[in-house]
Design a protein around this motif. Structure first.
Motif, mmCIF file in Angstrom:
data_model
loop_
_atom_site.group_PDB
_atom_site.id
_atom_site.type_symbol
_atom_site.label_atom_id
_atom_site.label_comp_id
_atom_site.label_asym_id
_atom_site.label_seq_id
_atom_site.Cartn_x
_atom_site.Cartn_y
_atom_site.Cartn_z
ATOM 1 N N LEU A 30 -15.445 -17.769 -31.889
ATOM 2 C CA LEU A 30 -16.460 -18.821 -31.778
ATOM 3 C C LEU A 30 -15.946 -20.233 -32.056
ATOM 4 O O LEU A 30 -16.551 -21.202 -31.575
ATOM 5 C CB LEU A 30 -17.635 -18.536 -32.739
ATOM 6 C CG LEU A 30 -18.401 -17.226 -32.532
ATOM 7 C CD1 LEU A 30 -19.530 -17.122 -33.554
ATOM 8 C CD2 LEU A 30 -18.949 -17.123 -31.117
ATOM 9 N N ALA A 207 -21.761 -24.939 -27.779
ATOM 10 C CA ALA A 207 -22.832 -24.270 -28.524
ATOM 11 C C ALA A 207 -22.264 -23.126 -29.372
ATOM 12 O O ALA A 207 -22.716 -22.887 -30.502
ATOM 13 C CB ALA A 207 -23.886 -23.745 -27.561
ATOM 14 N N LEU A 208 -21.240 -22.422 -28.839
ATOM 15 C CA LEU A 208 -20.620 -21.344 -29.605
ATOM 16 C C LEU A 208 -19.888 -21.888 -30.833
ATOM 17 O O LEU A 208 -19.932 -21.279 -31.908
ATOM 18 C CB LEU A 208 -19.638 -20.573 -28.719
ATOM 19 C CG LEU A 208 -20.242 -19.598 -27.705
ATOM 20 C CD1 LEU A 208 -19.134 -18.932 -26.897
ATOM 21 C CD2 LEU A 208 -21.086 -18.543 -28.412
ATOM 22 N N THR A 211 -22.471 -22.732 -33.410
ATOM 23 C CA THR A 211 -22.990 -21.495 -33.983
ATOM 24 C C THR A 211 -22.005 -20.910 -34.998
ATOM 25 O O THR A 211 -22.400 -20.456 -36.079
ATOM 26 C CB THR A 211 -23.249 -20.458 -32.874
ATOM 27 O OG1 THR A 211 -24.207 -20.982 -31.956
ATOM 28 C CG2 THR A 211 -23.775 -19.156 -33.458
ATOM 29 N N GLY A 212 -20.720 -20.937 -34.654
ATOM 30 C CA GLY A 212 -19.701 -20.418 -35.564
ATOM 31 C C GLY A 212 -19.631 -21.203 -36.856
ATOM 32 O O GLY A 212 -19.575 -20.621 -37.953
ATOM 33 N N ALA A 214 -21.993 -23.046 -38.151
ATOM 34 C CA ALA A 214 -23.241 -22.825 -38.879
ATOM 35 C C ALA A 214 -23.195 -21.492 -39.627
ATOM 36 O O ALA A 214 -23.645 -21.391 -40.778
ATOM 37 C CB ALA A 214 -24.430 -22.853 -37.917
ATOM 38 N N TYR A 215 -22.634 -20.476 -38.976
ATOM 39 C CA TYR A 215 -22.518 -19.171 -39.622
ATOM 40 C C TYR A 215 -21.623 -19.269 -40.859
ATOM 41 O O TYR A 215 -21.951 -18.742 -41.927
ATOM 42 C CB TYR A 215 -21.954 -18.152 -38.636
ATOM 43 C CG TYR A 215 -21.706 -16.791 -39.255
ATOM 44 C CD1 TYR A 215 -22.715 -15.838 -39.279
ATOM 45 C CD2 TYR A 215 -20.465 -16.466 -39.817
ATOM 46 C CE1 TYR A 215 -22.502 -14.589 -39.860
ATOM 47 C CE2 TYR A 215 -20.247 -15.233 -40.397
ATOM 48 C CZ TYR A 215 -21.268 -14.296 -40.418
ATOM 49 O OH TYR A 215 -21.048 -13.073 -40.999
#
Length: 291
Positions: A30, A207-208, A211-212, A214-215
């Motif tokens: 990600l 976006a990936l 997302t990564g 944020a995770y």
């Protein structure tokens, strides 16, 4: 603490290394390539600032220095050595070097805090380290002395961080969320100039990528370190350090499930050895029967 409370504390604390085991797959699948320090800064500093937005409590007096030391040991120095060791060593060997943390916790605890050494814990640590060796190593491993040294520094840093966190506790009136937030923030600030010096910020983020990151911040940072520091408060430091073994098992299983990586019978034996070592090292609940 009764048997069920002990089991719940161990299970919740174990969630931290299990989540951290997903860092590899998140990073490779990600995140932008070749920016490990930036990822660690975003995980630490991002999570810390999020927590401090909701916990507007500041340290006072000597606790500024204590939390700064804990932030450096648990986050700043440890993260830097973790990624630096991975640069000089194959991932499996880096994980093996870092896995001796329970032995270092026991040794430093005996030297600086007069903690008693347990033969059961020592044997369990040897079994766990052997299990990690079987799980992650292969015949093509090349030893790099500098990488091993950096890995040992990082392991000692985290081990001393666990012991001091247990020994000092946290400031009176400060919630565990705030305590976690300040350590992450101060540790992230230590890493920030190093990351900016060695790495370039990516020109664009997909976006990936978002997302990564944020995770890593929310799950790996906020959740992971909250339950980790909670576990340090409620469990023996040696028991907590043993739970770190589960990170390697988690990483290998996730790689097998989502990336189609191999998982041999020998690796299964290594995983079982790790789980057995964690089980044997579990805290024994106090006998609450009336005398």
């Amino acid at each position: 603490m009764n048997k069920y409370q002990t089991l719940m504390n161990v299970a919740l604390t174990a969630m931290a290394p299990i989540v951290w085991g997903s860092t590899y797959i998140v990073t490779t699948e990600l995140l932008p390539a070749d920016l490990p320090l930036l990822a660690s800064v975003i995980r630490a500093l991002g999570a810390g600032l999020i927590l401090l937005l909701f916990c507007k409590i500041r340290p006072s007096g000597i606790w500024w220095g204590k939390i700064a030391v804990l932030g450096m040991l648990n986050i700043g120095v440890f993260f830097y050595c973790l990624f630096a060791a991975a640069y000089y060593l194959p991932g499996g060997l880096a994980a093996l070097v870092m896995s001796i943390q329970p032995l270092i916790v026991m040794g430093l605890g005996a030297i600086f805090f007069q903690n008693k050494l347990s033969v059961t814990h020592i044997v369990s640590a040897v079994v766990g380290v052997t299990g990690i060796g079987v799980l992650v190593l292969n015949s093509a491993v090349e030893l790099n002395g500098w990488g091993v040294f950096i890995g040992l520094i990082g392991t000692c840093s985290m081990a001393m961080g666990i012991l001091l966190t247990k020994h000092w506790g946290r400031p009176k009136g400060m919630s565990l969320l705030a305590f976690t937030g300040w350590q992450l923030t101060l540790g992230g600030l230590v890493l920030l100039p190093i990351a900016l010096w060695h790495e370039d910020f990516p020109q664009t983020l997909t976006a990936l990528n978002i997302t990564g990151y944020a995770y890593l911040s929310l799950i790996g940072g906020v959740f992971g370190y909250f339950v980790w520091f909670r576990g340090i408060e409620r469990l023996n430091p040696v028991t907590t350090s043993f739970l770190g073994f589960l990170s390697s098992v988690s990483a290998c299983l996730l790689g097998y499930v989502f990336l189609g990586q191999s998982f041999t019978q020998l690796q299964l034996v290594g995983s079982v050895a790790i789980i057995v070592s964690v089980y044997v090292a579990r805290p024994k609940p106090a006998n609450n029967r009336a005398r």
